[in-house]
Design a protein around this motif. Structure first.
Motif, PDB file in Angstrom:
ATOM      1  N   MET A   1       0.806  -1.156  -0.087  1.00 35.79           N
ATOM      2  CA  MET A   1      -0.268   0.103   0.063  1.00 35.79           C
ATOM      3  C   MET A   1       0.799   1.070  -0.065  1.00 35.79           C
ATOM      4  O   MET A   1       1.662   1.319   0.768  1.00 35.79           O
ATOM      5  CB  MET A   1      -0.904   0.082   1.134  1.00 35.79           C
ATOM      6  N   ALA A   2       0.523   2.207  -0.939  1.00 32.61           N
ATOM      7  CA  ALA A   2       1.320   3.546  -0.889  1.00 32.61           C
ATOM      8  C   ALA A   2       1.235   4.082   0.315  1.00 32.61           C
ATOM      9  O   ALA A   2      -0.071   4.374   0.640  1.00 32.61           O
ATOM     10  CB  ALA A   2       1.046   4.007  -2.224  1.00 32.61           C
ATOM     11  N   ASN A   3       2.074   4.946   0.608  1.00 34.65           N
ATOM     12  CA  ASN A   3       1.931   6.107   1.625  1.00 34.65           C
ATOM     13  C   ASN A   3       1.396   7.291   1.079  1.00 34.65           C
ATOM     14  O   ASN A   3       1.835   7.703  -0.008  1.00 34.65           O
ATOM     15  CB  ASN A   3       3.283   6.440   2.190  1.00 34.65           C
ATOM     16  N   THR A   4       0.429   7.863   1.803  1.00 37.43           N
ATOM     17  CA  THR A   4      -0.360   8.976   1.281  1.00 37.43           C
ATOM     18  C   THR A   4      -0.099   9.975   2.459  1.00 37.43           C
ATOM     19  O   THR A   4       0.179   9.692   3.720  1.00 37.43           O
ATOM     20  CB  THR A   4      -1.913   8.770   1.279  1.00 37.43           C
ATOM     21  N   ASN A   5      -0.180  11.225   2.089  1.00 36.49           N
ATOM     22  CA  ASN A   5       0.105  12.336   2.943  1.00 36.49           C
ATOM     23  C   ASN A   5      -1.164  12.761   3.709  1.00 36.49           C
ATOM     24  O   ASN A   5      -1.979  12.959   3.067  1.00 36.49           O
ATOM     25  CB  ASN A   5       0.635  13.482   2.149  1.00 36.49           C
ATOM     26  N   ASN A   6      -0.970  12.502   4.936  1.00 37.12           N
ATOM     27  CA  ASN A   6      -2.313  13.034   5.865  1.00 37.12           C
ATOM     28  C   ASN A   6      -1.836  13.874   6.720  1.00 37.12           C
ATOM     29  O   ASN A   6      -1.139  13.627   7.861  1.00 37.12           O
ATOM     30  CB  ASN A   6      -2.813  11.562   6.478  1.00 37.12           C
ATOM     31  N   ASN A   7      -2.188  15.027   6.177  1.00 43.71           N
ATOM     32  CA  ASN A   7      -1.935  16.247   7.258  1.00 43.71           C
ATOM     33  C   ASN A   7      -3.312  16.606   8.070  1.00 43.71           C
ATOM     34  O   ASN A   7      -3.252  17.800   8.359  1.00 43.71           O
ATOM     35  CB  ASN A   7      -1.478  17.470   6.358  1.00 43.71           C
ATOM     36  N   GLY A   8      -3.853  15.452   8.759  1.00 42.80           N
ATOM     37  CA  GLY A   8      -5.014  15.895   9.567  1.00 42.80           C
ATOM     38  C   GLY A   8      -6.189  16.328   9.193  1.00 42.80           C
ATOM     39  O   GLY A   8      -7.245  16.181   9.752  1.00 42.80           O
ATOM     40  N   THR A   9      -6.369  16.223   7.951  1.00 38.83           N
ATOM     41  CA  THR A   9      -7.932  16.456   7.177  1.00 38.83           C
ATOM     42  C   THR A   9      -8.683  15.067   7.152  1.00 38.83           C
ATOM     43  O   THR A   9      -7.990  14.011   7.103  1.00 38.83           O
ATOM     44  CB  THR A   9      -7.655  16.997   5.616  1.00 38.83           C
ATOM     45  N   ALA A  10      -9.809  15.262   7.120  1.00 41.40           N
ATOM     46  CA  ALA A  10     -10.542  14.215   7.185  1.00 41.40           C
ATOM     47  C   ALA A  10     -10.651  13.524   5.813  1.00 41.40           C
ATOM     48  O   ALA A  10     -10.636  14.247   4.843  1.00 41.40           O
ATOM     49  CB  ALA A  10     -12.206  14.386   7.380  1.00 41.40           C
ATOM     50  N   GLN A  11     -10.670  12.100   5.430  1.00 43.71           N
ATOM     51  CA  GLN A  11     -10.890  11.309   4.480  1.00 43.71           C
ATOM     52  C   GLN A  11     -11.976  10.947   4.313  1.00 43.71           C
ATOM     53  O   GLN A  11     -12.920  10.856   5.129  1.00 43.71           O
ATOM     54  CB  GLN A  11      -9.833  10.139   4.717  1.00 43.71           C
ATOM     55  N   SER A  12     -12.738  11.077   2.776  1.00 44.48           N
ATOM     56  CA  SER A  12     -14.085  11.023   2.419  1.00 44.48           C
ATOM     57  C   SER A  12     -14.037   9.488   2.288  1.00 44.48           C
ATOM     58  O   SER A  12     -13.037   8.467   2.319  1.00 44.48           O
ATOM     59  CB  SER A  12     -14.258  11.501   0.918  1.00 44.48           C
ATOM     60  N   VAL A  13     -15.305   8.967   2.829  1.00 36.84           N
ATOM     61  CA  VAL A  13     -15.610   7.525   2.651  1.00 36.84           C
ATOM     62  C   VAL A  13     -16.803   7.318   1.971  1.00 36.84           C
ATOM     63  O   VAL A  13     -17.768   8.125   1.961  1.00 36.84           O
ATOM     64  CB  VAL A  13     -16.014   7.082   4.037  1.00 36.84           C
ATOM     65  N   THR A  14     -16.882   6.268   1.030  1.00 36.11           N
ATOM     66  CA  THR A  14     -17.959   6.197  -0.133  1.00 36.11           C
ATOM     67  C   THR A  14     -19.268   5.380   0.748  1.00 36.11           C
ATOM     68  O   THR A  14     -18.859   4.740   1.927  1.00 36.11           O
ATOM     69  CB  THR A  14     -17.699   5.194  -1.276  1.00 36.11           C
ATOM     70  N   THR A  15     -20.175   5.480   0.241  1.00 35.52           N
ATOM     71  CA  THR A  15     -21.507   5.065   0.813  1.00 35.52           C
ATOM     72  C   THR A  15     -21.377   3.613   1.061  1.00 35.52           C
ATOM     73  O   THR A  15     -21.618   2.994   1.999  1.00 35.52           O
ATOM     74  CB  THR A  15     -22.491   5.537   0.212  1.00 35.52           C
TER      75      THR A  15
END
Length: 52
Positions: free
Chosen positions: A1-15
Motif C-alpha cells: 500500500m502506498a504511503n499517502t500524505n495525511n495532514n490531519g484532514t478528514a478522508q472521504s468515505v464512500t457510501t
C-alpha cells in the motif's frame, strides 16, 4: 500500500464502504427487543368520598 500524505484532514468515505463497515459492526449485536407497553391508566369515574 502506498504511503499517502495525511495532514490531519478528514478522508472521504464512500457510501458502499460505510455500509460495509456498519454491517461488520452490527453482525454480533442482538436485535433490540420491543419494550412492553405500559398498562393503561384506569381513571375513577366516581367522586372521591369527602372526609368531614
Amino acid at each position: 500500500m502506498a504511503n499517502t500524505n495525511n495532514n490531519g484532514t478528514a478522508q472521504s468515505v464512500t457510501t458502499k464502504d460505510f455500509n460495509e463497515r456498519v454491517k461488520r459492526t452490527l453482525v454480533d449485536k442482538l436485535d433490540p427487543q420491543p419494550k412492553a407497553k405500559p398498562a393503561p391508566r384506569r381513571f375513577r369515574t366516581t367522586a372521591p368520598v369527602a372526609a368531614d
